[in-house]
Design a protein around this motif. Sequence first.
Motif, PDB file in Angstrom:
ATOM      1  N   CYS A  95      41.586  42.534  40.719  1.00  9.73           N
ATOM      2  CA  CYS A  95      40.690  41.376  40.732  1.00  9.73           C
ATOM      3  C   CYS A  95      39.247  41.781  41.006  1.00  9.73           C
ATOM      4  O   CYS A  95      38.427  40.951  41.414  1.00  9.73           O
ATOM      5  N   SER A  96      38.928  43.030  40.783  1.00  7.88           N
ATOM      6  CA  SER A  96      37.568  43.508  41.030  1.00  7.88           C
ATOM      7  C   SER A  96      36.556  42.600  40.336  1.00  7.88           C
ATOM      8  O   SER A  96      36.738  42.246  39.174  1.00  7.88           O
ATOM      9  N   PRO A  97      35.493  42.233  41.053  1.00  5.91           N
ATOM     10  CA  PRO A  97      34.471  41.392  40.445  1.00  5.91           C
ATOM     11  C   PRO A  97      33.529  42.155  39.507  1.00  5.91           C
ATOM     12  O   PRO A  97      32.561  41.600  39.003  1.00  5.91           O
ATOM     13  N   SER A  98      33.823  43.409  39.237  1.00  3.70           N
ATOM     14  CA  SER A  98      32.954  44.227  38.395  1.00  3.70           C
ATOM     15  C   SER A  98      32.957  43.756  36.950  1.00  3.70           C
ATOM     16  O   SER A  98      33.932  43.189  36.456  1.00  3.70           O
ATOM     17  N   ALA A  99      31.878  44.021  36.236  1.00  2.77           N
ATOM     18  CA  ALA A  99      31.808  43.715  34.808  1.00  2.77           C
ATOM     19  C   ALA A  99      32.845  44.531  34.046  1.00  2.77           C
ATOM     20  O   ALA A  99      33.368  44.089  33.026  1.00  2.77           O
ATOM     21  N   GLU A 100      33.167  45.709  34.563  1.00  7.32           N
ATOM     22  CA  GLU A 100      34.177  46.566  33.938  1.00  7.32           C
ATOM     23  C   GLU A 100      35.531  45.855  33.846  1.00  7.32           C
ATOM     24  O   GLU A 100      36.268  46.027  32.875  1.00  7.32           O
ATOM     25  N   VAL A 101      35.858  45.046  34.839  1.00  7.41           N
ATOM     26  CA  VAL A 101      37.127  44.309  34.863  1.00  7.41           C
ATOM     27  C   VAL A 101      36.938  42.885  34.348  1.00  7.41           C
ATOM     28  O   VAL A 101      37.674  42.421  33.485  1.00  7.41           O
ATOM     29  N   GLN A 102      35.946  42.176  34.856  1.00  5.50           N
ATOM     30  CA  GLN A 102      35.754  40.770  34.523  1.00  5.50           C
ATOM     31  C   GLN A 102      35.062  40.554  33.179  1.00  5.50           C
ATOM     32  O   GLN A 102      35.167  39.478  32.600  1.00  5.50           O
ATOM     33  N   GLY A 103      34.349  41.588  32.689  1.00  5.48           N
ATOM     34  CA  GLY A 103      33.564  41.407  31.474  1.00  5.48           C
ATOM     35  C   GLY A 103      32.332  40.569  31.763  1.00  5.48           C
ATOM     36  O   GLY A 103      32.063  40.191  32.904  1.00  5.48           O
ATOM     37  N   GLU A 114      37.713  33.399  48.369  1.00  2.00           N
ATOM     38  CA  GLU A 114      38.319  32.895  47.130  1.00  2.00           C
ATOM     39  C   GLU A 114      39.620  33.637  46.825  1.00  2.00           C
ATOM     40  O   GLU A 114      40.633  33.022  46.480  1.00  2.00           O
ATOM     41  N   LEU A 115      39.595  34.960  46.949  1.00  2.00           N
ATOM     42  CA  LEU A 115      40.803  35.746  46.693  1.00  2.00           C
ATOM     43  C   LEU A 115      41.926  35.366  47.651  1.00  2.00           C
ATOM     44  O   LEU A 115      43.098  35.366  47.271  1.00  2.00           O
ATOM     45  N   ALA A 116      41.580  35.040  48.882  1.00  2.71           N
ATOM     46  CA  ALA A 116      42.600  34.638  49.862  1.00  2.71           C
ATOM     47  C   ALA A 116      43.127  33.232  49.574  1.00  2.71           C
ATOM     48  O   ALA A 116      44.329  33.008  49.537  1.00  2.71           O
ATOM     49  N   HIS A 117      42.222  32.299  49.366  1.00  2.40           N
ATOM     50  CA  HIS A 117      42.617  30.898  49.189  1.00  2.40           C
ATOM     51  C   HIS A 117      43.321  30.653  47.859  1.00  2.40           C
ATOM     52  O   HIS A 117      44.147  29.742  47.762  1.00  2.40           O
ATOM     53  N   ASP A 118      42.976  31.422  46.835  1.00  2.37           N
ATOM     54  CA  ASP A 118      43.548  31.219  45.497  1.00  2.37           C
ATOM     55  C   ASP A 118      44.430  32.387  45.073  1.00  2.37           C
ATOM     56  O   ASP A 118      44.560  32.684  43.883  1.00  2.37           O
ATOM     57  N   LYS A 119      45.040  33.058  46.048  1.00  3.87           N
ATOM     58  CA  LYS A 119      45.825  34.257  45.740  1.00  3.87           C
ATOM     59  C   LYS A 119      46.957  33.969  44.762  1.00  3.87           C
ATOM     60  O   LYS A 119      47.163  34.732  43.812  1.00  3.87           O
ATOM     61  N   ASP A 120      47.699  32.906  44.959  1.00  5.10           N
ATOM     62  CA  ASP A 120      48.814  32.603  44.061  1.00  5.10           C
ATOM     63  C   ASP A 120      48.335  32.437  42.622  1.00  5.10           C
ATOM     64  O   ASP A 120      48.975  32.916  41.686  1.00  5.10           O
ATOM     65  N   LYS A 121      47.205  31.776  42.450  1.00  7.31           N
ATOM     66  CA  LYS A 121      46.656  31.570  41.105  1.00  7.31           C
ATOM     67  C   LYS A 121      46.226  32.911  40.492  1.00  7.31           C
ATOM     68  O   LYS A 121      46.637  33.249  39.390  1.00  7.31           O
ATOM     69  N   HIS A 122      45.416  33.680  41.216  1.00 11.36           N
ATOM     70  CA  HIS A 122      44.919  34.965  40.691  1.00 11.36           C
ATOM     71  C   HIS A 122      46.070  35.924  40.384  1.00 11.36           C
ATOM     72  O   HIS A 122      46.103  36.547  39.328  1.00 11.36           O
ATOM     73  N   TRP A 123      47.004  36.036  41.319  1.00 10.88           N
ATOM     74  CA  TRP A 123      48.116  36.972  41.140  1.00 10.88           C
ATOM     75  C   TRP A 123      49.024  36.500  40.001  1.00 10.88           C
ATOM     76  O   TRP A 123      49.490  37.308  39.197  1.00 10.88           O
ATOM     77  N   GLY A 124      49.259  35.207  39.925  1.00 12.34           N
ATOM     78  CA  GLY A 124      50.089  34.658  38.856  1.00 12.34           C
ATOM     79  C   GLY A 124      49.514  34.933  37.477  1.00 12.34           C
ATOM     80  O   GLY A 124      50.235  35.317  36.548  1.00 12.34           O
ATOM     81  N   VAL A 125      48.222  34.747  37.327  1.00 18.00           N
ATOM     82  CA  VAL A 125      47.553  35.030  36.053  1.00 18.00           C
ATOM     83  C   VAL A 125      47.680  36.511  35.721  1.00 18.00           C
ATOM     84  O   VAL A 125      47.994  36.886  34.587  1.00 18.00           O
ATOM     85  N   TYR A 126      47.473  37.366  36.720  1.00 10.39           N
ATOM     86  CA  TYR A 126      47.557  38.809  36.509  1.00 10.39           C
ATOM     87  C   TYR A 126      48.957  39.224  36.042  1.00 10.39           C
ATOM     88  O   TYR A 126      49.106  39.935  35.044  1.00 10.39           O
ATOM     89  N   VAL A 127      49.981  38.771  36.735  1.00 13.74           N
ATOM     90  CA  VAL A 127      51.354  39.145  36.388  1.00 13.74           C
ATOM     91  C   VAL A 127      51.719  38.615  35.000  1.00 13.74           C
ATOM     92  O   VAL A 127      52.349  39.315  34.201  1.00 13.74           O
TER      93      VAL A 127
END
Length: 123
Positions: free
Chosen positions: A42-50, A98-111
């Motif tokens: 979930c790195s906020p870098s442009a390399e990951v997020q574009g 944000e990463l803590a509060h929305d972990k289920d959403k972020h992790w779910g999208v990633y998986v």
Amino acid sequence: MHVSDQKAWPTEIRLKNDKKTLFVSFDSCETHEYSAEYLRVCSPSAEVQGHNPSQKKTIPGKIDVGIMKIEPVGNYAVRIHFDDLHNTGIYTWNYFLELAHDKDKHWGVYVKELEEKGLTRER
């Protein structure tokens, strides 16, 4: 109140001895635990997020990634240096929340993205 509207301030940032878990405590009395893998994918870098949503990348094979060091960026964020040599993400205090509060959403999208692309968390 939306997470990005908060003025979060960390009171402690502690890396577990195994270099795989980061703990961040805030002046709001919240303490959150982040795996190095979660922070890396979930790195906020442009390399990951574009530079826009269509450029976002799914980063596979980071289940064993570790954190080599953490350095302050001004008084608003830290740069995390991962042992896969990624270090371009700037993690603001509010992004940590944000990463803590929305972990289920972020992790779910990633998986889901891994599955759709035939990728895995393993190396």
